[in-house]
Design a protein around this motif. Structure first.
Motif, short mmCIF file in Angstrom:
data_model
loop_
_atom_site.label_atom_id
_atom_site.label_comp_id
_atom_site.label_asym_id
_atom_site.label_seq_id
_atom_site.Cartn_x
_atom_site.Cartn_y
_atom_site.Cartn_z
N HIS A 14 0.84 -1.20 0.00
CA HIS A 14 0.00 0.00 0.00
C HIS A 14 0.88 1.26 0.00
O HIS A 14 0.60 2.21 -0.74
CB HIS A 14 -0.94 0.00 1.21
N ALA A 15 1.92 1.26 0.80
CA ALA A 15 2.83 2.42 0.85
C ALA A 15 3.54 2.59 -0.49
O ALA A 15 3.69 3.70 -0.99
CB ALA A 15 3.85 2.26 1.97
N ARG A 16 3.96 1.49 -1.09
CA ARG A 16 4.66 1.58 -2.38
C ARG A 16 3.74 2.14 -3.46
O ARG A 16 4.15 3.01 -4.23
CB ARG A 16 5.21 0.20 -2.76
N VAL A 17 2.50 1.66 -3.52
CA VAL A 17 1.55 2.17 -4.52
C VAL A 17 1.27 3.65 -4.26
O VAL A 17 1.24 4.46 -5.19
CB VAL A 17 0.26 1.33 -4.54
N LEU A 18 1.10 4.03 -3.02
CA LEU A 18 0.85 5.43 -2.67
C LEU A 18 1.99 6.33 -3.16
O LEU A 18 1.76 7.38 -3.76
CB LEU A 18 0.66 5.57 -1.17
N VAL A 19 3.22 5.91 -2.94
CA VAL A 19 4.38 6.70 -3.38
C VAL A 19 4.43 6.77 -4.90
O VAL A 19 4.69 7.83 -5.48
CB VAL A 19 5.70 6.12 -2.81
N VAL A 20 4.16 5.66 -5.57
CA VAL A 20 4.16 5.65 -7.04
C VAL A 20 3.11 6.60 -7.59
O VAL A 20 3.37 7.36 -8.53
CB VAL A 20 3.95 4.21 -7.57
#
Length: 107
Positions: A14-20
């Motif tokens: 979830h954090a990775r998608v949010l940053v992307v």
């Protein structure tokens, strides 16, 4: 105690998608999935989760979908409630810009 060769992720998907999304609000789900090294279906579900939690807003602009990240929203409580989404995005972006060996350009 044995050692495990299995890789550990320090940022949740979830954090990775949010940053992307924050780094490229008009990216397509396919591009997000490639960058996060996961499936489009997983990214679609995560974007939906992030929308429902108020971290992301989706807007259609013609044939393009644009996403807006609420950078001032608190991270998930309780331990990180004092931090904002902006802190996470900035940390990852700065590490990638410096070209740190420990910070891969994509997830």
């Amino acid at each position: 105690m044995g050692t495990s060769t299995r890789e550990r992720a320090f940022l949740t998907i979830h954090a990775r998608v949010l940053v992307v999304i924050a780094r490229g609000p008009d990216r397509r789900l396919r591009e997000m999935a490639e960058e996060c090294r996961t499936s489009e279906r997983t990214v679609w579900n995560i974007v939906r989760d992030l929308e429902q939690a108020g971290y992301v807003r989706r807007r259609r602009d013609g044939g393009t979908v644009r996403y807006t990240v609420d950078l001032d929203r608190s991270l998930h409580p309780p331990a990180e409630a004092h931090l904002r989404v902006r802190h996470l995005v900035t940390l990852v972006a700065e590490a990638a810009e410096r070209g740190d060996r420990q910070a891969p350009p994509s997830f």
